[in-house]
Write a protein that holds these residues in place. Structure first.
Motif, mmCIF file in Angstrom:
data_model
loop_
_atom_site.group_PDB
_atom_site.id
_atom_site.type_symbol
_atom_site.label_atom_id
_atom_site.label_comp_id
_atom_site.label_asym_id
_atom_site.label_seq_id
_atom_site.Cartn_x
_atom_site.Cartn_y
_atom_site.Cartn_z
ATOM 1 N N ALA A 78 0.852 -1.160 0.149
ATOM 2 C CA ALA A 78 -0.116 -0.007 0.038
ATOM 3 C C ALA A 78 1.020 1.295 0.003
ATOM 4 C CB ALA A 78 -0.960 -0.042 1.231
ATOM 5 N N ALA A 79 0.482 2.308 -0.645
ATOM 6 C CA ALA A 79 1.111 3.350 -0.761
ATOM 7 C C ALA A 79 0.652 4.216 0.233
ATOM 8 C CB ALA A 79 0.761 4.294 -2.242
ATOM 9 N N ARG B 199 -0.434 1.906 -5.686
ATOM 10 C CA ARG B 199 -0.145 2.601 -6.919
ATOM 11 C C ARG B 199 -0.221 1.389 -8.014
ATOM 12 N NH1 ARG B 199 4.623 6.937 -6.975
ATOM 13 N NH2 ARG B 199 3.681 7.255 -8.970
ATOM 14 N N ALA B 200 -0.611 2.034 -9.120
ATOM 15 C CA ALA B 200 -0.738 0.825 -10.272
ATOM 16 C C ALA B 200 -0.642 1.742 -11.640
ATOM 17 C CB ALA B 200 -2.075 0.016 -10.250
ATOM 18 N N VAL B 201 -0.727 0.994 -12.603
ATOM 19 C CA VAL B 201 -0.748 1.520 -13.937
ATOM 20 C C VAL B 201 -1.751 0.984 -14.829
ATOM 21 C CG1 VAL B 201 0.613 1.713 -16.098
ATOM 22 C CG2 VAL B 201 1.868 1.886 -13.926
ATOM 23 N N TRP B 202 -2.608 1.548 -14.985
ATOM 24 C CA TRP B 202 -4.089 1.363 -16.024
ATOM 25 C C TRP B 202 -3.442 0.592 -17.091
ATOM 26 C CZ3 TRP B 202 -7.994 -0.184 -14.207
ATOM 27 C CH2 TRP B 202 -9.397 -0.047 -14.984
ATOM 28 N N HIS B 203 -4.261 -0.092 -17.750
ATOM 29 C CA HIS B 203 -3.952 -0.998 -18.884
ATOM 30 C C HIS B 203 -3.541 0.039 -20.009
ATOM 31 C CE1 HIS B 203 -7.741 0.067 -21.009
ATOM 32 N NE2 HIS B 203 -8.306 -0.345 -19.795
ATOM 33 N N ALA C 129 -4.274 5.621 -8.828
ATOM 34 C CA ALA C 129 -4.573 5.351 -7.468
ATOM 35 C C ALA C 129 -5.573 4.261 -7.245
ATOM 36 C CB ALA C 129 -4.641 6.310 -6.669
ATOM 37 N N VAL C 130 -5.511 3.274 -6.533
ATOM 38 C CA VAL C 130 -6.652 2.435 -6.464
ATOM 39 C C VAL C 130 -6.974 2.037 -4.850
ATOM 40 C CG1 VAL C 130 -7.190 -0.130 -6.758
ATOM 41 C CG2 VAL C 130 -5.404 0.702 -8.395
ATOM 42 N N LYS C 131 -8.027 2.567 -4.710
ATOM 43 C CA LYS C 131 -8.682 2.846 -3.427
ATOM 44 C C LYS C 131 -9.370 1.734 -3.019
ATOM 45 C CE LYS C 131 -11.110 6.091 -0.371
ATOM 46 N NZ LYS C 131 -11.512 7.193 -0.255
ATOM 47 N N VAL C 132 -9.236 0.729 -2.160
ATOM 48 C CA VAL C 132 -9.631 -0.540 -1.794
ATOM 49 C C VAL C 132 -10.267 -0.379 -0.225
ATOM 50 C CG1 VAL C 132 -9.320 -2.898 -1.483
ATOM 51 C CG2 VAL C 132 -8.067 -1.684 -3.214
ATOM 52 N N GLN C 133 -11.710 -0.652 -0.226
ATOM 53 C CA GLN C 133 -12.123 -0.547 1.371
ATOM 54 C C GLN C 133 -11.829 -1.662 2.179
ATOM 55 O OE1 GLN C 133 -16.614 -0.182 2.634
ATOM 56 N NE2 GLN C 133 -15.932 1.319 1.004
ATOM 57 N N TYR C 134 -11.505 -1.648 3.416
ATOM 58 C CA TYR C 134 -11.409 -2.821 4.014
ATOM 59 C C TYR C 134 -12.728 -3.814 4.164
ATOM 60 C CZ TYR C 134 -7.391 0.014 5.637
ATOM 61 O OH TYR C 134 -6.221 0.620 5.573
ATOM 62 N N PRO C 135 -12.706 -4.886 4.039
ATOM 63 C CA PRO C 135 -13.662 -5.571 3.979
ATOM 64 C C PRO C 135 -15.032 -5.481 5.112
ATOM 65 C CG PRO C 135 -11.955 -6.991 3.165
ATOM 66 C CD PRO C 135 -11.464 -5.683 4.047
ATOM 67 N N ASP C 136 -14.224 -5.223 6.494
ATOM 68 C CA ASP C 136 -14.918 -5.290 7.667
ATOM 69 C C ASP C 136 -15.079 -3.585 8.237
ATOM 70 O OD1 ASP C 136 -12.479 -5.037 8.253
ATOM 71 O OD2 ASP C 136 -12.415 -6.357 9.864
ATOM 72 N N ALA C 137 -14.970 -2.777 7.205
ATOM 73 C CA ALA C 137 -14.777 -1.284 7.513
ATOM 74 C C ALA C 137 -16.404 -0.922 8.115
ATOM 75 C CB ALA C 137 -14.305 -0.466 6.397
ATOM 76 N N LEU D 30 -12.219 2.107 -6.135
ATOM 77 C CA LEU D 30 -12.033 3.306 -6.540
ATOM 78 C C LEU D 30 -10.824 3.541 -7.272
ATOM 79 C CD1 LEU D 30 -13.554 6.092 -7.537
ATOM 80 C CD2 LEU D 30 -12.793 6.609 -5.377
ATOM 81 N N VAL D 31 -10.839 3.643 -8.681
ATOM 82 C CA VAL D 31 -9.529 3.833 -9.147
ATOM 83 C C VAL D 31 -9.469 5.177 -9.955
ATOM 84 C CG1 VAL D 31 -8.217 2.923 -11.358
ATOM 85 C CG2 VAL D 31 -9.785 1.179 -10.178
ATOM 86 N N SER D 32 -8.534 5.933 -9.450
ATOM 87 C CA SER D 32 -8.473 7.022 -9.889
ATOM 88 C C SER D 32 -7.032 7.658 -10.386
ATOM 89 C CB SER D 32 -8.748 8.173 -8.650
ATOM 90 O OG SER D 32 -9.923 8.037 -8.120
#
Length: 437
Positions: free
Chosen positions: A126-127, A137-141, A147-155, A233-235
């Motif tokens: 995680a960044a 951090r990632a590179v789109w195709h 930036a890929v925002k991933v919510q915690y499963p039990d948030a 959420l990918v931004s």
């Protein structure tokens, strides 16, 4: 009760109890909530260490608790505020991330088993980690950095489970670090608003509205939403210097520039896109090398109802009142004061003269002394202030205003606050900058 929930309760409960225990060991140094002199430094160091250790490992509302404290520690004397600044800047920028397995599981569940085909590359480390999720951090195709925002499963579950304990902890800790604040009320309102941040689809819509309203703006950079699915959420990736770093080590020119743009963002959001950024803590901003302010995290926003007066316009009208009689008239007109309530107009004017100092100067220097004087005025005028009502639909906006002003004080920015506000509250506000720093 599950073991995990019980463990969280024990750790959370240990926070305020630890403060009380250390205050007792201080030998009656001062009444709890007034430990603000040099002799209390060791107590604050121990408290800040425990705060970071416990809050840094928990998610949901608890992380928001840390973010609030990291803003309002500006009310403390410099030697003590530095203790909390060092620990809580770390809490904002470097919360402990979840595992790669969790990330893969959420991505697979919400996007599909072939989710990795959407990316040219993906960094599982995680960044950044925030209150309800973490960013990778990632590179789109197509080659775009994202930036890929991933919510915690039990948030969501943890957020609701933390509510009562968070309110309990906030009351105790604010009595130590900012005794003028109502920790219980602040925490309760925070938890209600945080629940909205679990909806990434709504966040994507808000982010897109901000980007459209600030399109091609020379002062701001709003990341484009690339894709949104469920808890993902990918931004567009936004670089630049974190505002927390500018607060800790930036030059005055950087501080003034960041302060002006933060003010401009708060005032211009509703005229431009009908929204006001609702979570202006330092972790949500970056200052680009080209001078633009990068704005992140649109999960918490104030949605303006068309045809009504914007919250900041109400704030300005109250603080620009020339005398006690005009102030009473404005407060009653804005429904902050009921017609049948009688108050000491002179004391109210003194209170708003303190909070409204930024609108009485061509250039105003925000600093901790102003914030302490403002909060001190709120305490001194508590009896008369209890006569004021607060429209429920303005709670989130008022919190955002307060946090933004506290951040300006931490920046120690000197800016044309009054004129910046007035120009955006004009019925036909400009779309380009007037002041250049």
């Amino acid at each position: 009760m599950r073991f995990q929930a019980l463990n969280r309760m024990v750790r959370m409960s240990a926070l305020p109890l630890g403060v009380a225990r250390r205050a007792g060991l201080a030998g009656g140094l001062k009444v709890l909530g007034r430990l603000t002199d040099e002799s209390a430094l060791e107590l604050h160091e121990q408290t800040a260490d425990q705060l970071f250790e416990v809050l840094g490992g928990l998610k949901g509302g608890v992380m928001k608790f840390g973010q609030v404290l990291s803003v309002y520690e500006a009310v403390l004397p410099p030697s003590i505020s530095d203790v909390y600044r060092r620990r809580l800047v770390l809490l904002q920028e470097a919360a402990r991330p979840e595992s790669a397995e969790m990330v893969h599981r959420v991505m697979e569940q919400d996007i599909g088993p072939d989710w990795q085909d959407l990316f040219a590359s993906f960094e599982f480390d995680a960044a950044a980690a925030a209150s309800l999720g973490q960013v990778h951090r990632a590179v789109w195709h197509d080659g775009r950095p994202v930036a890929v925002k991933v919510q915690y499963p039990d948030a969501g579950e943890q957020l609701l489970g933390d509510r009562d304990l968070l309110v309990f902890a906030m009351r105790w800790f604010t009595s130590l670090v900012a005794p003028e604040l109502d920790g219980r009320a602040l925490a309760g309102e925070l938890m209600d608003r945080i629940a909205e941040e679990l909806d990434y689809a709504q966040e994507a819509r808000s982010q897109t509205a901000f980007r459209s309203g600030f399109a091609d703006d020379p002062d701001f950079r709003i990341p484009e939403v690339v894709r949104q699915d469920g808890r993902v959420l990918v931004s567009e990736w936004i670089g630049g210097t974190p505002l927390a770093q500018i607060i800790s080590s930036g030059g005055q020119a950087e501080r003034d520039r960041a302060g002006l743009l933060l003010t401009r963002l708060m005032f211009s959001g509703i005229p431009r896109c009908g929204l006001m950024h609702g979570d202006p803590h330092p972790g949500n901003f970056r200052l680009d090398d080209d001078g633009r302010l990068g704005v992140l995290d649109f999960g918490a926003v104030h949605r303006h109802r068309p045809g009504t007066e914007p919250p900041l316009q109400k704030w300005m009208r109250v603080h620009l009142a020339e005398d006690p009689e005009e102030l009473l008239r404005v407060l009653r007109e804005l429904e902050f004061l009921s017609p049948d309530v009688r108050v000491d107009a002179g004391r109210l004017k003194d209170l708003f003269d303190r909070t409204g100092a930024p609108v009485r100067a061509d250039l105003f220097k925000f600093d901790a002394a102003y914030l302490r004087d403002t909060l001190g005025g709120l305490t001194d005028s508590m009896s008369v202030g209890l006569g004021l009502a607060f429209p429920p639909d303005l709670v989130q906006a008022q919190r955002a205003i307060g946090v933004a002003i506290a951040v300006l004080c931490r920046l120690e920015a000197e800016i044309p606050f009054r004129d910046e506000g007035i120009r955006w509250l004009d019925p036909t506000p400009p779309s380009s900058s007037t002041y250049v720093l």
